[in-house]
Design an enzyme around this catalytic site. Structure first.
Site, mmCIF file in Angstrom:
data_model
loop_
_atom_site.group_PDB
_atom_site.id
_atom_site.type_symbol
_atom_site.label_atom_id
_atom_site.label_comp_id
_atom_site.label_asym_id
_atom_site.label_seq_id
_atom_site.Cartn_x
_atom_site.Cartn_y
_atom_site.Cartn_z
ATOM 1 N N HIS A 224 18.968 -11.013 -2.006
ATOM 2 C CA HIS A 224 17.484 -10.264 -1.421
ATOM 3 C C HIS A 224 18.492 -9.508 -0.175
ATOM 4 O O HIS A 224 19.117 -8.579 -0.294
ATOM 5 C CB HIS A 224 16.759 -11.418 -0.981
ATOM 6 C CG HIS A 224 15.556 -11.106 -0.270
ATOM 7 N ND1 HIS A 224 15.210 -9.782 -0.157
ATOM 8 C CD2 HIS A 224 14.804 -11.806 0.495
ATOM 9 C CE1 HIS A 224 14.054 -9.819 0.361
ATOM 10 N NE2 HIS A 224 13.708 -10.972 0.986
ATOM 11 N N HIS A 264 16.387 -3.598 -8.794
ATOM 12 C CA HIS A 264 15.129 -4.236 -7.798
ATOM 13 C C HIS A 264 14.020 -4.702 -8.714
ATOM 14 O O HIS A 264 13.865 -4.293 -9.867
ATOM 15 C CB HIS A 264 14.485 -3.101 -7.162
ATOM 16 C CG HIS A 264 13.701 -3.346 -5.993
ATOM 17 N ND1 HIS A 264 12.424 -3.807 -5.893
ATOM 18 C CD2 HIS A 264 13.977 -3.720 -4.658
ATOM 19 C CE1 HIS A 264 11.955 -4.160 -4.830
ATOM 20 N NE2 HIS A 264 12.912 -4.012 -4.152
ATOM 21 N N ASP A 319 19.493 -1.409 0.081
ATOM 22 C CA ASP A 319 20.600 -1.910 0.593
ATOM 23 C C ASP A 319 21.805 -1.005 0.328
ATOM 24 O O ASP A 319 22.891 -0.978 0.703
ATOM 25 C CB ASP A 319 20.814 -3.531 0.056
ATOM 26 C CG ASP A 319 19.930 -4.392 0.642
ATOM 27 O OD1 ASP A 319 19.068 -4.743 -0.150
ATOM 28 O OD2 ASP A 319 19.699 -4.302 1.900
HETATM 29 C C1 SDX Z 1 16.053 -6.339 -1.566
HETATM 30 O O1 SDX Z 1 11.737 -7.456 -3.338
HETATM 31 C C2 SDX Z 1 11.917 -6.781 -2.389
HETATM 32 O O2 SDX Z 1 11.200 -6.059 -2.208
HETATM 33 C C3 SDX Z 1 13.541 -6.883 -1.864
HETATM 34 C C4 SDX Z 1 13.727 -5.738 -0.987
HETATM 35 C C5 SDX Z 1 12.972 -5.829 0.381
HETATM 36 O O3 SDX Z 1 12.731 -4.800 1.136
HETATM 37 O O4 SDX Z 1 12.402 -6.823 0.701
HETATM 38 O O5 SDX Z 1 13.774 -4.651 -1.562
HETATM 39 C C6 SDX Z 1 15.074 -5.819 -0.577
HETATM 40 O O6 SDX Z 1 16.279 -7.459 -1.773
HETATM 41 C C7 SDX Z 1 16.803 -5.339 -2.447
HETATM 42 C C8 SDX Z 1 17.429 -6.017 -3.285
HETATM 43 C C9 SDX Z 1 18.831 -6.318 -3.062
HETATM 44 N N1 SDX Z 1 19.804 -7.112 -4.041
HETATM 45 C C10 SDX Z 1 20.854 -6.550 -4.694
HETATM 46 O O7 SDX Z 1 21.131 -5.252 -4.507
HETATM 47 C C11 SDX Z 1 21.346 -7.311 -5.782
HETATM 48 C C12 SDX Z 1 21.782 -6.658 -6.830
HETATM 49 N N2 SDX Z 1 20.560 -6.420 -7.610
HETATM 50 C C13 SDX Z 1 20.140 -7.686 -8.527
HETATM 51 O O8 SDX Z 1 20.760 -8.820 -8.447
HETATM 52 C C14 SDX Z 1 18.746 -7.286 -9.076
HETATM 53 O O9 SDX Z 1 18.251 -6.225 -9.342
HETATM 54 C C15 SDX Z 1 17.726 -8.024 -8.238
HETATM 55 C C16 SDX Z 1 17.959 -9.476 -7.644
HETATM 56 C C17 SDX Z 1 17.491 -7.271 -7.115
HETATM 57 C C18 SDX Z 1 16.505 -8.204 -9.173
HETATM 58 O O10 SDX Z 1 16.695 -8.845 -10.109
HETATM 59 P P1 SDX Z 1 15.566 -9.094 -11.153
HETATM 60 O O11 SDX Z 1 14.584 -8.353 -11.280
HETATM 61 O O12 SDX Z 1 15.352 -10.518 -11.616
HETATM 62 O O13 SDX Z 1 16.338 -8.462 -12.332
HETATM 63 P P2 SDX Z 1 17.372 -8.880 -13.297
HETATM 64 O O14 SDX Z 1 18.349 -9.680 -12.446
HETATM 65 O O15 SDX Z 1 16.896 -10.042 -14.409
HETATM 66 O O16 SDX Z 1 18.159 -7.713 -13.852
HETATM 67 C C19 SDX Z 1 17.314 -6.884 -15.082
HETATM 68 C C20 SDX Z 1 18.374 -6.194 -15.652
HETATM 69 C C21 SDX Z 1 19.454 -7.197 -16.226
HETATM 70 O O17 SDX Z 1 20.024 -6.585 -17.113
HETATM 71 P P3 SDX Z 1 19.790 -7.341 -18.601
HETATM 72 O O18 SDX Z 1 20.727 -8.597 -18.360
HETATM 73 O O19 SDX Z 1 18.241 -7.897 -18.881
HETATM 74 O O20 SDX Z 1 20.604 -6.562 -19.812
HETATM 75 O O21 SDX Z 1 18.958 -5.227 -14.819
HETATM 76 C C22 SDX Z 1 20.379 -5.474 -14.673
HETATM 77 C C23 SDX Z 1 20.471 -6.969 -15.083
HETATM 78 O O22 SDX Z 1 21.735 -7.215 -15.732
HETATM 79 N N3 SDX Z 1 20.884 -5.385 -13.357
HETATM 80 C C24 SDX Z 1 21.949 -4.825 -13.065
HETATM 81 C C25 SDX Z 1 21.911 -4.874 -11.615
HETATM 82 N N4 SDX Z 1 20.753 -5.292 -11.064
HETATM 83 C C26 SDX Z 1 19.982 -5.716 -12.196
HETATM 84 N N5 SDX Z 1 22.810 -4.227 -13.626
HETATM 85 C C27 SDX Z 1 23.982 -3.780 -12.830
HETATM 86 N N6 SDX Z 1 23.977 -3.830 -11.414
HETATM 87 C C28 SDX Z 1 23.079 -4.523 -10.827
HETATM 88 N N7 SDX Z 1 23.190 -4.314 -9.476
#
Ligand code: SDX
Length: 382
Positions: A224, A264, A319
């Site tokens: 997050h 996201h 971010d």
């Molecule tokens: C914020 O919710 C909000 O509004 C949050 C926010 C706010 O203003 O409050 O916008 C702020 O928290 C932004 C997000 C910051 N986090 C990150 O940048 C961490 C990296 N991102 C992730 O871990 C992920 O994208 C999440 C946690 C943000 C979202 O997770 P989800 O919706 O549970 O998605 P997921 O983890 O199930 O991923 C879906 C797919 C996966 O592929 P498959 O396994 O299904 O093949 O997307 C891929 C993931 O592997 N994926 C990525 C990735 N993030 C997701 N692949 C490569 N690099 C990445 N960073």
């Protein structure tokens, strides 16, 4: 039935809200109907706070009295600053220090409000918290540097005053404006994990301090709010490696590393806030070190054009560029998420007030998958 269970509450609607709307398919964010681009360009963080808390953009008179009330609340009690000093000297993580200090602020509530639970009292408490978090964070940083805190400057807006207390010198216009924009961009974002945490706590009719302290805890996680710190650490790792940034990110993704700042739960395209922060990062790069901006865009280009992540709905989020913006403003990396919290306190308070105004205890269910019909065996026979 298996399909009614939504792990992570993905896509589940739990409330109605007039505060912010996100269209994850087109990459659009509005606060109470105003596009985030217009607010970032034309408003101040104080105006956005007023919009979120009071439902309309303030006129000159409303903004002046609101700002006056916020300025009057910036001071933090010496006993709390003493705790902040001890936390800094103990090298506490900044988000943990913020969580502790914010919780302590309730002990310095004015008599009349301390036990009041009406929404007006909650708004006053929210205003106090939002006005005092910058002072707490700046003091923490000064103590970490072995300096004494700098008193708030009533002549400066919240963003400029934070940078002044944080560094000891008044920021230049670009830094103040960029930082104010960053606070606007982080102020609210629907029911993200930390906002929903605050709402769950508020739904028991607990006090605002409990709700905001819970929000800080939720935001500290790397999935997050903690991602902005991770992004900057990746940029530095790349800069210190002897690999070209393109080759570094190619190798990292081949090793299965998830690049922070990408992906996201709601956005399937580039976060509109990332577009704005990218512009600010490029502007700062023009007068500073280009490499942080250039490394960031190289990563984005690789993940987008060669890895095709954006086609899979994985794109830069807020971010991804905030790291290089804050780094170029000279802010220590471990202070990025506390700054996110400083801004999002405004959104947490707005959602707490809105939800408590038409409250319903938040209490979901879990499908029990444990054992049934166990026969109890007394301890002596086990
Ligand atoms: C914020 O919710 C909000 O509004 C949050 C926010 C706010 O203003 O409050 O916008 C702020 O928290 C932004 C997000 C910051 N986090 C990150 O940048 C961490 C990296 N991102 C992730 O871990 C992920 O994208 C999440 C946690 C943000 C979202 O997770 P989800 O919706 O549970 O998605 P997921 O983890 O199930 O991923 C879906 C797919 C996966 O592929 P498959 O396994 O299904 O093949 O997307 C891929 C993931 O592997 N994926 C990525 C990735 N993030 C997701 N692949 C490569 N690099 C990445 N960073």
């Amino acid at each position: 039935m298996a399909d009614d269970l939504k792990k992570g509450l993905e896509g589940v609607l739990v409330a109605e809200s007039e505060l912010s709307s996100i269209d994850g398919d087109v990459g659009r964010l509005v606060y109470r109907g105003y596009p985030i681009e217009a607010l970032a360009e034309g408003a101040s963080y104080e105006e956005v706070l007023y919009l979120l808390w009071h439902g309309h953009l303030p006129d000159e008179r409303e903004l002046s009295s609101f700002t006056e009330a916020m300025v009057a609340e910036r001071e933090v009690d010496d006993a709390i600053l003493e705790t902040v000093r001890r936390l800094a000297e103990a090298d506490e993580e900044p988000m943990a220090a913020l969580r502790t200090a914010t919780s302590m602020l309730s002990a310095t509530e004015p008599e009349g409000d301390a036990n009041a639970e009406d929404l007006d009292a909650s708004l006053r408490k929210g205003r106090r918290i939002t006005a005092k978090i910058p002072t707490v964070l700046a003091a923490f940083e000064r103590y970490r540097q072995g300096d004494e805190p700098v008193d708030p400057n009533p002549e400066l807006g919240l963003a400029a005053n934070f940078l002044y207390m944080f560094t000891g010198t008044e920021p230049d216009e670009i830094a103040a404006e960029t930082f104010d924009q960053a606070l606007i961009l982080h102020a609210d974002h629907g029911l993200n994990a930390s906002t929903f945490t605050s709402m769950v706590i508020a739904s028991t009719m607990a006090d605002v301090y409990s709700a905001i302290t819970g929000g800080i805890g939720a935001l500290s996680g790397p999935l997050h709010g903690g991602a902005n710190q991770d992004v900057m650490e990746v940029l530095i790792e790349i800069d210190e490696s002897d690999l070209d940034p393109h080759d570094w990110v190619e190798q990292a993704t081949e090793e299965g590393r998830r690049i922070p700042g990408f992906g996201h739960r709601v956005y399937n395209v580039k976060d509109p806030r990332a577009h704005i922060l990218q512009q600010r990062s490029e502007e700062l790069a023009e007068t500073g070190e280009r490499k942080w901006y250039d490394i960031t865009t190289t990563i984005e280009r690789y993940l987008t054009e060669e890895k095709g992540l954006v086609e899979k709905g994985i794109a830069p989020n807020v971010d991804f560029y905030s790291g290089s913006v804050y780094y170029q403003l000279g802010i220590p990396i471990d202070m990025y998420t506390p700054i996110f919290a400083m801004s999002r306190a405004g959104g947490w308070i707005a959602h707490v007030l809105e939800y408590q105004d038409d409250n319903r205890l938040i209490r979901p269910r879990a499908r029990y998958t444990g054992p049934e019909d166990q026969t109890f065996v007394p301890l002596e026979e086990r």
